[in-house]
Design a protein around this motif. Structure first.
Motif, short mmCIF file in Angstrom:
data_model
loop_
_atom_site.label_atom_id
_atom_site.label_comp_id
_atom_site.label_asym_id
_atom_site.label_seq_id
_atom_site.Cartn_x
_atom_site.Cartn_y
_atom_site.Cartn_z
N GLN A 11 -16.58 -3.76 -3.33
CA GLN A 11 -15.62 -2.89 -3.08
C GLN A 11 -14.32 -3.12 -3.96
OE1 GLN A 11 -15.09 -4.39 0.89
NE2 GLN A 11 -15.82 -2.40 1.89
N VAL A 12 -14.15 -4.10 -4.59
CA VAL A 12 -12.89 -4.38 -5.62
C VAL A 12 -13.22 -3.89 -6.74
CG1 VAL A 12 -11.81 -6.42 -6.67
CG2 VAL A 12 -12.20 -6.82 -4.32
N ILE A 13 -14.40 -4.04 -7.20
CA ILE A 13 -14.81 -3.30 -8.52
C ILE A 13 -14.69 -1.68 -8.38
CG2 ILE A 13 -16.74 -2.84 -10.12
CD1 ILE A 13 -17.52 -5.81 -9.34
N ILE A 14 -15.12 -1.34 -7.19
CA ILE A 14 -15.08 0.12 -6.99
C ILE A 14 -13.65 0.70 -7.00
CG2 ILE A 14 -15.64 2.16 -5.44
CD1 ILE A 14 -18.38 0.69 -5.05
N PHE A 15 -12.84 -0.07 -6.13
CA PHE A 15 -11.28 0.34 -6.02
C PHE A 15 -10.72 0.36 -7.27
CE2 PHE A 15 -7.21 0.82 -4.14
CZ PHE A 15 -7.39 1.76 -3.30
N GLU A 44 2.75 5.23 -12.76
CA GLU A 44 3.56 4.01 -12.64
C GLU A 44 3.75 3.48 -11.43
OE1 GLU A 44 4.68 1.92 -15.66
OE2 GLU A 44 2.76 2.96 -16.01
N SER A 45 3.63 4.47 -10.28
CA SER A 45 3.93 4.19 -9.03
C SER A 45 2.73 3.13 -8.28
CB SER A 45 4.05 5.33 -8.08
OG SER A 45 2.90 6.11 -8.17
N LEU A 46 1.52 3.39 -8.99
CA LEU A 46 0.33 2.41 -8.93
C LEU A 46 0.61 1.07 -9.19
CD1 LEU A 46 -2.52 4.75 -10.17
CD2 LEU A 46 -1.59 4.62 -7.62
N ASN A 47 1.49 0.76 -10.07
CA ASN A 47 1.82 -0.77 -10.25
C ASN A 47 2.33 -1.35 -9.11
OD1 ASN A 47 1.72 -0.22 -13.04
ND2 ASN A 47 3.69 0.25 -13.34
N HIS A 48 2.75 -0.61 -7.91
CA HIS A 48 3.32 -1.28 -6.78
C HIS A 48 2.04 -1.89 -5.82
CE1 HIS A 48 7.48 -0.87 -7.04
NE2 HIS A 48 7.34 0.45 -7.35
N ILE A 49 0.83 -1.42 -6.07
CA ILE A 49 -0.27 -1.88 -5.18
C ILE A 49 -0.63 -3.19 -5.60
CG2 ILE A 49 -2.74 -1.47 -5.35
CD1 ILE A 49 -2.24 1.52 -5.53
N VAL A 50 -0.09 -3.76 -6.86
CA VAL A 50 -0.59 -5.18 -6.96
C VAL A 50 0.36 -6.00 -6.04
CG1 VAL A 50 -0.24 -6.93 -8.85
CG2 VAL A 50 -1.31 -4.56 -9.37
N VAL A 51 1.27 -5.52 -5.58
CA VAL A 51 2.06 -6.38 -4.52
C VAL A 51 1.38 -6.62 -3.53
CG1 VAL A 51 4.36 -6.03 -3.02
CG2 VAL A 51 4.46 -5.52 -5.37
N PHE A 52 0.38 -5.96 -3.03
CA PHE A 52 -0.20 -6.08 -1.79
C PHE A 52 -1.59 -6.72 -2.11
CE2 PHE A 52 2.47 -2.22 -1.23
CZ PHE A 52 2.99 -2.46 -0.14
N ASN A 53 -2.18 -6.60 -3.32
CA ASN A 53 -3.47 -7.18 -3.64
C ASN A 53 -3.88 -7.41 -5.23
OD1 ASN A 53 -6.25 -7.80 -3.93
ND2 ASN A 53 -6.70 -6.42 -2.55
N LYS A 54 -3.34 -8.81 -5.62
CA LYS A 54 -3.55 -9.04 -6.97
C LYS A 54 -4.87 -8.66 -7.64
CE LYS A 54 -3.74 -13.85 -5.92
NZ LYS A 54 -2.89 -15.14 -5.73
N LYS A 55 -5.58 -8.50 -6.90
CA LYS A 55 -7.26 -8.32 -7.29
C LYS A 55 -7.23 -6.99 -7.86
CE LYS A 55 -9.49 -11.00 -4.14
NZ LYS A 55 -10.63 -11.07 -2.96
N LEU A 56 -6.25 -6.04 -7.55
CA LEU A 56 -6.23 -4.60 -7.96
C LEU A 56 -5.44 -4.40 -9.31
CD1 LEU A 56 -5.94 -2.99 -4.61
CD2 LEU A 56 -8.20 -3.45 -5.85
N LEU A 57 -5.09 -5.32 -9.91
CA LEU A 57 -4.44 -5.29 -11.18
C LEU A 57 -4.96 -4.86 -12.36
CD1 LEU A 57 -4.42 -7.60 -13.54
CD2 LEU A 57 -3.18 -8.98 -11.98
N TRP A 58 -6.39 -4.95 -12.05
CA TRP A 58 -7.36 -4.66 -13.18
C TRP A 58 -7.39 -3.24 -13.20
CZ3 TRP A 58 -7.17 -8.14 -16.62
CH2 TRP A 58 -6.84 -9.56 -16.05
N GLY A 59 -7.29 -2.31 -12.24
CA GLY A 59 -7.63 -0.91 -12.18
C GLY A 59 -6.43 -0.30 -12.81
#
Length: 172
Positions: A11-15, A44-59
């Motif tokens: 799920q993390v890889i797909i997301f 750049e708004s997507l940068n905020h997603i890392v605030v909720f889940n640091k695993k998503l910084l790679w996307g």
């Protein structure tokens, strides 16, 4: 490995893949103002997603690198500087979770980290433009990059905060 762990990793890889694709699409849509001394990248708004889940910084990082690699006028220099700037700010935000527990305060920190780190993009633009670092051109470029990033990140923070209430980025 347990079935649940495999599902979660998948799920993390797909997301992350979806985030990278969304970053590219949102940047291409505003392509005329997505590059140069004034950058209004909705993505750049997507940068905020890392605030909720640091695993998503790679996307997000992957989206920046791929956009810069395939669509940027700055070429490999933009991949290096743009990718580096994004990775630096995302890692700072991910690490800030250790001392900034409040989500809204981390979003403010994230906004400041991204806005300040635009100095790397100003340096790159000066290199590409054969302009001296520290010159009026450099400071004007950095000022406009800083302000455009600050506006996008500030306006998008409440939206991403609201989206998280339904998407639950922390559960991915």
């Amino acid at each position: 490995m347990e079935k649940r762990a495999v599902q979660t990793n998948t799920q993390v890889i797909i997301f992350n893949g979806l985030l990278a694709a969304l970053y590219i699409i949102l940047t291409v849509v505003v392509a005329p103002v997505a590059q140069g001394p004034i950058q209004f990248r909705i993505s750049e708004s997507l940068n905020h997603i890392v605030v909720f889940n640091k695993k998503l910084l790679w996307g997000v990082f992957g989206g920046v690198v791929m956009f810069n690699l395939f669509f940027s006028t700055g070429g490999l220099l933009d991949v290096l500087f743009g990718g580096g700037q994004t990775l630096l700010a995302l890692l700072l935000t991910a690490y800030s979770e250790k001392w900034i527990k409040d989500t809204k305060k981390r979003m403010v920190f994230n906004t400041i980290a991204f806005s300040l780190s635009m100095i790397l993009i100003a340096i790159m633009i000066c290199i590409l433009s054969n302009q001296a670092l520290g010159s009026a051109f450099f400071w004007g470029t950095y000022g406009s990059l800083f302000l455009s990033e600050l506006v996008i990140m500030s306006v998008s923070a409440p939206m991403i905060y609201y989206v998280n209430k339904y998407v639950h980025f922390d559960r991915i």
